[in-house]
Write a protein that holds these residues in place. Structure first.
Motif, PDB file in Angstrom:
ATOM      1  N   LEU A  83      -9.797   3.502  -3.882  1.00 48.39           N
ATOM      2  CA  LEU A  83      -9.804   4.194  -2.596  1.00 48.39           C
ATOM      3  C   LEU A  83      -9.241   3.309  -1.482  1.00 48.39           C
ATOM      4  O   LEU A  83      -9.394   2.081  -1.529  1.00 48.39           O
ATOM      5  N   GLY A  84      -8.656   3.961  -0.484  1.00 46.02           N
ATOM      6  CA  GLY A  84      -8.077   3.225   0.634  1.00 46.02           C
ATOM      7  C   GLY A  84      -9.073   2.332   1.353  1.00 46.02           C
ATOM      8  O   GLY A  84      -8.841   1.119   1.518  1.00 46.02           O
ATOM      9  N   PRO A  85     -10.221   2.873   1.787  1.00 45.85           N
ATOM     10  CA  PRO A  85     -11.167   2.037   2.538  1.00 45.85           C
ATOM     11  C   PRO A  85     -11.810   0.939   1.686  1.00 45.85           C
ATOM     12  O   PRO A  85     -12.424   0.028   2.235  1.00 45.85           O
ATOM     13  N   GLU A  86     -11.669   1.015   0.365  1.00 40.33           N
ATOM     14  CA  GLU A  86     -12.223  -0.029  -0.504  1.00 40.33           C
ATOM     15  C   GLU A  86     -11.092  -0.988  -0.945  1.00 40.33           C
ATOM     16  O   GLU A  86     -10.912  -2.041  -0.333  1.00 40.33           O
TER      17      GLU A  86
ATOM     18  N   VAL B 258       0.876  -1.182   0.000  1.00 41.75           N
ATOM     19  CA  VAL B 258       0.000   0.000   0.000  1.00 41.75           C
ATOM     20  C   VAL B 258       0.911   1.229   0.000  1.00 41.75           C
ATOM     21  O   VAL B 258       1.738   1.410   0.902  1.00 41.75           O
ATOM     22  N   ILE B 259       0.752   2.054  -1.027  1.00 38.59           N
ATOM     23  CA  ILE B 259       1.711   3.134  -1.327  1.00 38.59           C
ATOM     24  C   ILE B 259       1.011   4.487  -1.129  1.00 38.59           C
ATOM     25  O   ILE B 259      -0.140   4.641  -1.536  1.00 38.59           O
ATOM     26  N   PRO B 260       1.703   5.474  -0.562  1.00 30.77           N
ATOM     27  CA  PRO B 260       1.101   6.819  -0.442  1.00 30.77           C
ATOM     28  C   PRO B 260       1.371   7.660  -1.689  1.00 30.77           C
ATOM     29  O   PRO B 260       2.030   7.201  -2.625  1.00 30.77           O
TER      30      PRO B 260
ATOM     31  N   VAL C 122      -0.062  -4.358  -5.725  1.00 30.11           N
ATOM     32  CA  VAL C 122       0.182  -2.993  -5.264  1.00 30.11           C
ATOM     33  C   VAL C 122      -1.113  -2.195  -5.287  1.00 30.11           C
ATOM     34  O   VAL C 122      -1.861  -2.255  -6.265  1.00 30.11           O
ATOM     35  N   LYS C 123      -1.363  -1.443  -4.196  1.00 31.10           N
ATOM     36  CA  LYS C 123      -2.485  -0.495  -4.176  1.00 31.10           C
ATOM     37  C   LYS C 123      -1.888   0.895  -3.987  1.00 31.10           C
ATOM     38  O   LYS C 123      -1.554   1.305  -2.889  1.00 31.10           O
ATOM     39  N   PRO C 124      -1.737   1.641  -5.097  1.00 24.21           N
ATOM     40  CA  PRO C 124      -1.204   2.999  -4.961  1.00 24.21           C
ATOM     41  C   PRO C 124      -2.254   3.915  -4.343  1.00 24.21           C
ATOM     42  O   PRO C 124      -3.435   3.570  -4.266  1.00 24.21           O
ATOM     43  N   ALA C 125      -1.823   5.105  -3.942  1.00 26.96           N
ATOM     44  CA  ALA C 125      -2.765   6.088  -3.393  1.00 26.96           C
ATOM     45  C   ALA C 125      -3.678   6.592  -4.510  1.00 26.96           C
ATOM     46  O   ALA C 125      -3.241   6.765  -5.655  1.00 26.96           O
ATOM     47  N   GLU C 126      -4.925   6.834  -4.174  1.00 31.74           N
ATOM     48  CA  GLU C 126      -5.897   7.296  -5.166  1.00 31.74           C
ATOM     49  C   GLU C 126      -5.508   8.637  -5.773  1.00 31.74           C
ATOM     50  O   GLU C 126      -5.938   8.976  -6.876  1.00 31.74           O
ATOM     51  N   ASP C 127      -4.680   9.404  -5.050  1.00 32.53           N
ATOM     52  CA  ASP C 127      -4.276  10.720  -5.546  1.00 32.53           C
ATOM     53  C   ASP C 127      -3.125  10.651  -6.551  1.00 32.53           C
ATOM     54  O   ASP C 127      -2.836  11.658  -7.190  1.00 32.53           O
TER      55      ASP C 127
ATOM     56  N   GLY D  50       9.685   8.871  15.545  1.00 30.98           N
ATOM     57  CA  GLY D  50      11.113   8.591  15.590  1.00 30.98           C
ATOM     58  C   GLY D  50      11.561   7.986  14.271  1.00 30.98           C
ATOM     59  O   GLY D  50      11.809   6.787  14.163  1.00 30.98           O
ATOM     60  N   LEU D  51      11.625   8.827  13.240  1.00 30.12           N
ATOM     61  CA  LEU D  51      11.965   8.301  11.909  1.00 30.12           C
ATOM     62  C   LEU D  51      13.370   8.724  11.485  1.00 30.12           C
ATOM     63  O   LEU D  51      14.242   7.893  11.266  1.00 30.12           O
ATOM     64  N   VAL D  52      13.585  10.036  11.378  1.00 27.06           N
ATOM     65  CA  VAL D  52      14.883  10.562  10.937  1.00 27.06           C
ATOM     66  C   VAL D  52      15.217  11.773  11.798  1.00 27.06           C
ATOM     67  O   VAL D  52      14.340  12.581  12.116  1.00 27.06           O
TER      68      VAL D  52
ATOM     69  N   GLY E  92      -7.798  -0.663  -0.717  1.00 27.67           N
ATOM     70  CA  GLY E  92      -6.719  -0.818   0.264  1.00 27.67           C
ATOM     71  C   GLY E  92      -7.118  -1.761   1.384  1.00 27.67           C
ATOM     72  O   GLY E  92      -6.367  -2.680   1.756  1.00 27.67           O
ATOM     73  N   ALA E  93      -8.298  -1.549   1.922  1.00 30.17           N
ATOM     74  CA  ALA E  93      -8.763  -2.402   3.032  1.00 30.17           C
ATOM     75  C   ALA E  93      -8.935  -3.848   2.554  1.00 30.17           C
ATOM     76  O   ALA E  93      -8.632  -4.792   3.292  1.00 30.17           O
ATOM     77  N   ALA E  94      -9.414  -4.029   1.316  1.00 27.41           N
ATOM     78  CA  ALA E  94      -9.586  -5.388   0.791  1.00 27.41           C
ATOM     79  C   ALA E  94      -8.241  -6.095   0.661  1.00 27.41           C
ATOM     80  O   ALA E  94      -8.125  -7.301   0.924  1.00 27.41           O
TER      81      ALA E  94
ATOM     82  N   GLY F 284       2.252   5.091   4.919  1.00 26.24           N
ATOM     83  CA  GLY F 284       1.186   6.079   4.974  1.00 26.24           C
ATOM     84  C   GLY F 284       1.082   6.648   6.371  1.00 26.24           C
ATOM     85  O   GLY F 284       2.057   6.684   7.120  1.00 26.24           O
ATOM     86  N   SER F 285      -0.114   7.059   6.725  1.00 27.30           N
ATOM     87  CA  SER F 285      -0.301   7.764   7.996  1.00 27.30           C
ATOM     88  C   SER F 285      -0.389   6.775   9.166  1.00 27.30           C
ATOM     89  O   SER F 285      -0.789   5.619   8.987  1.00 27.30           O
ATOM     90  N   PRO F 286      -0.040   7.223  10.356  1.00 23.30           N
ATOM     91  CA  PRO F 286      -0.122   6.349  11.529  1.00 23.30           C
ATOM     92  C   PRO F 286      -1.535   5.806  11.765  1.00 23.30           C
ATOM     93  O   PRO F 286      -1.698   4.639  12.144  1.00 23.30           O
ATOM     94  N   VAL F 287      -2.555   6.613  11.512  1.00 20.43           N
ATOM     95  CA  VAL F 287      -3.930   6.162  11.771  1.00 20.43           C
ATOM     96  C   VAL F 287      -4.294   5.008  10.836  1.00 20.43           C
ATOM     97  O   VAL F 287      -4.800   3.954  11.269  1.00 20.43           O
ATOM     98  N   THR F 288      -4.032   5.190   9.553  1.00 21.94           N
ATOM     99  CA  THR F 288      -4.339   4.109   8.608  1.00 21.94           C
ATOM    100  C   THR F 288      -3.448   2.905   8.880  1.00 21.94           C
ATOM    101  O   THR F 288      -3.897   1.751   8.770  1.00 21.94           O
ATOM    102  N   GLY F 289      -2.190   3.176   9.262  1.00 25.05           N
ATOM    103  CA  GLY F 289      -1.269   2.079   9.581  1.00 25.05           C
ATOM    104  C   GLY F 289      -1.824   1.185  10.681  1.00 25.05           C
ATOM    105  O   GLY F 289      -1.714  -0.044  10.621  1.00 25.05           O
TER     106      GLY F 289
ATOM    107  N   LEU G  60       5.378  -1.375   8.689  1.00 21.70           N
ATOM    108  CA  LEU G  60       4.706  -0.073   8.717  1.00 21.70           C
ATOM    109  C   LEU G  60       5.735   1.048   8.600  1.00 21.70           C
ATOM    110  O   LEU G  60       6.621   1.167   9.448  1.00 21.70           O
ATOM    111  N   GLU G  61       5.622   1.832   7.549  1.00 24.50           N
ATOM    112  CA  GLU G  61       6.433   3.041   7.373  1.00 24.50           C
ATOM    113  C   GLU G  61       5.483   4.213   7.534  1.00 24.50           C
ATOM    114  O   GLU G  61       4.723   4.527   6.620  1.00 24.50           O
ATOM    115  N   LEU G  62       5.512   4.859   8.704  1.00 24.40           N
ATOM    116  CA  LEU G  62       4.487   5.857   9.003  1.00 24.40           C
ATOM    117  C   LEU G  62       5.097   7.268   9.002  1.00 24.40           C
ATOM    118  O   LEU G  62       5.999   7.534   8.240  1.00 24.40           O
TER     119      LEU G  62
END
Ligand code: NAD
Length: 490
Positions: A216-219, A157-159, A183-188, A419-421, A221-223, A237-242, A258-260
């Motif tokens: 879409l992510g919830p469709e 899952v890619i942002p 691969v599920k890229p970001a819808e944007d 705590g990434l970089v 991506g979630a599948a 992606g984001s911590p919440v979706t992660g 998870l890369e958040l």
């Protein structure tokens, strides 16, 4: 006034998924518009994938894993990935134009991303036949071996912020380790990746080794995260979706990387080489308009240097300009209107709480009125507990604050959930090592700031920035399962 667009930026990929070596229409027949962030206008469409599309892609990947791709020798896998690297490099300008338009990133950044994508496949092409196991000393009469085996079908899952780079690092390593990928890229921002999937097929990857389902992510991506055929999931992606993705994976004990997000501190001591630090500090927050997980979004400066450094930094910020991707200025637009509004919300809350703007760049007059622009902004004396100092803004906003000594610097630098970089600027060698050890961060740069670092460098976070490592040789371990074989032979 709209900046003229190079005609090659008009995208030729159809609004379809790439599954089993060809473009296929979405099962539900639905599509989504693709918006150009530079002017806010739709310019293309993508398929709106659903669980049926994801299932078809996972089956295609499984067939490749059990068939042609699984039977391909490591050396020949490497040759296929090397051909893909060459194809991406040969098409770098076309891919950069697509990515610049799709993401709104300045053209030179998009060119750098295309080059990095090619480099990931080059790096991992060379690694395919070097993924060795070990023998382990054991009592007489036994021989113990370890093998690194691919998981099977891996999900990715890619942002939207660095589609080509994140695709390259994740899919390059997964394919090199012998997996087949969905691969599920970001819808944007999908368009460059659909084109690369086409190039991969032309480069000789067997049908099904690499599949792309857009949506879409919830469709879609979630599948993907919930699909029982996915044996490992790499999420950026984001911590919440992660968290949501990790929960879905936990339900069936599927390993997940998870890369958040991040809130990277740049820690500048009074003995630093300021001439070297200044351009790196600016670049680390304006690159990709601050939409970088490893952005250096906090500036911590030893008190004795604080005012002189801020004065010089303010001059640089005042000279920064934002405009359309093809104007190729310091910053492009943000990815979408909601992201721009979110960043403006952070600036409004800083203003409301009396935080001073030390300097602000400008949006050029030629920037199209409908684009999603934010002027690069330097905030000073930001309280460490304020949300602009703690939360990920994901925009061109730098929060500066002074510190008193090394202990104070470490307290502030480690004072967020992320705590990434981290970056440290000092000429004192002993302090360089003390700081590198003390900073709670997946990467620490001393007297440079790599904004994620190179292809060869393991990358990933601690705490809310995620877990697992991608990039470098380390990534290959995550995309394999270690098998231990114990032979008793007397
Ligand atoms: P996001 O989490 O909204 O989306 C990321 C991806 O997840 C997209 O492909 C999206 O479609 C998909 N998605 C959304 N909901 C989903 C769901 N319920 N199930 C499965 N997939 C779903 O994040 P974003 O807005 O696209 O990206 C910005 C965030 O990503 C920032 O927090 C940034 O720091 C982070 N990021 C991290 C890294 C890294 O390497 N650590 C790199 C880039 C971005």
């Amino acid at each position: 006034m709209n900046a003229p667009l190079p005609s090659a930026a008009i995208v030729a990929t159809p609004p379809e998924h790439f599954v089993g070596g060809r473009f296929v229409p979405p099962s539900g027949g639905a599509t989504l518009p693709v918006i150009d962030p530079s002017d806010g206008q739709p310019f293309a469409g993508i398929a709106r994938g659903n669980a049926v599309d994801v299932d078809t892609a996972v089956r295609a990947a499984r067939a490749a894993f059990d068939g042609a791709w699984g039977r391909t020798s490591p050396a020949d896998k490497g040759r296929a990935l090397a051909r893909l690297a060459q194809a991406i490099a040969a098409r770098a300008e076309e891919l950069a134009l697509v990515e610049a338009r799709d993401c709104g990133k300045p053209l030179r950044q998009a060119r750098a991303d295309a080059a990095a994508c090619a480099r990931y496949f080059e790096f991992y092409a060379g690694a395919c036949d070097k993924l060795h196991g070990e023998t382990i000393p054991y009592p007489e009469g036994y021989t113990v071996l370890t093998w690194r085996e691919p998981h099977g079908v891996t999900g990715h899952v890619i942002p939207w912020n660095y589609p080509m780079q994140i695709f390259g690092r994740s899919v390059g390593a997964a394919l090199a380790a012998g997996n087949a990928c969905v691969v599920k890229p970001a819808e944007d921002a999908c368009l460059s990746l659909l084109r690369i999937a086409q190039l991969a097929h032309e480069a000789g990857l067997p049908a099904g080794a690499l599949n792309i389902v857009t949506g879409l992510g919830p469709e879609a991506g979630a599948a993907l995260a919930a699909h029982p055929g996915i044996a490992h999931l790499s999420f950026t992606g984001s911590p919440v979706t992660g968290s949501a993705v990790a929960r879905a994976c936990a339900d069936r004990h599927c390993p997940v990387t998870l890369e958040l997000g991040g809130k990277g501190p740049q820690v500048v001591f009074a003995d630093a080489d300021v001439d070297a630090a200044l351009p790196a500090i600016v670049n680390a927050i304006v690159q990709n308009a601050g939409q970088t997980c490893s952005a250096g979004s906090r500036l911590l400066v030893e008190r004795a240097l604080y005012e002189p450094l801020l004065a010089r930094l303010a001059e640089r910020f005042a000279a920064l300009r934002a405009g359309s991707a093809f104007a190729d200025l310091d910053c492009g637009p943000l990815i979408r209107a909601s992201q721009r509004d979110r960043v403006q919300g952070f600036l409004a809350s800083a203003r409301a709480d009396g935080i001073a703007v030390a300097a602000q760049g400008r949006i050029v007059d030629e920037a199209p009125a409908g684009g999603f622009y934010v002027a690069p902004t330097l905030l000073r004396d930001v309280p460490a507990a304020h949300r602009v100092a703690c939360e990920e803004v994901f925009g061109p906003v730098l929060a500066a604050m002074p510190f008193d000594d090394e202990t104070d610097a470490i307290r502030l630098a480690n004072g967020t959930d992320f705590g990434l970089v981290a970056g440290v600027w000092t000429r004192d060698g002993a302090r360089q090592l003390r700081m590198a050890r003390a900073l709670a961060s997946g990467q620490v740069f001393v007297n440079n700031y790599g904004a994620g670092g190179g292809v060869e460098l393991p990358f990933g976070g601690v705490r809310h920035s995620g877990h697992g490592r991608e990039k470098g040789f380390e990534a290959l371990y995550g995309f394999t399962a270690l098998k231990t074989v114990v032979l008793q032979h007397g």
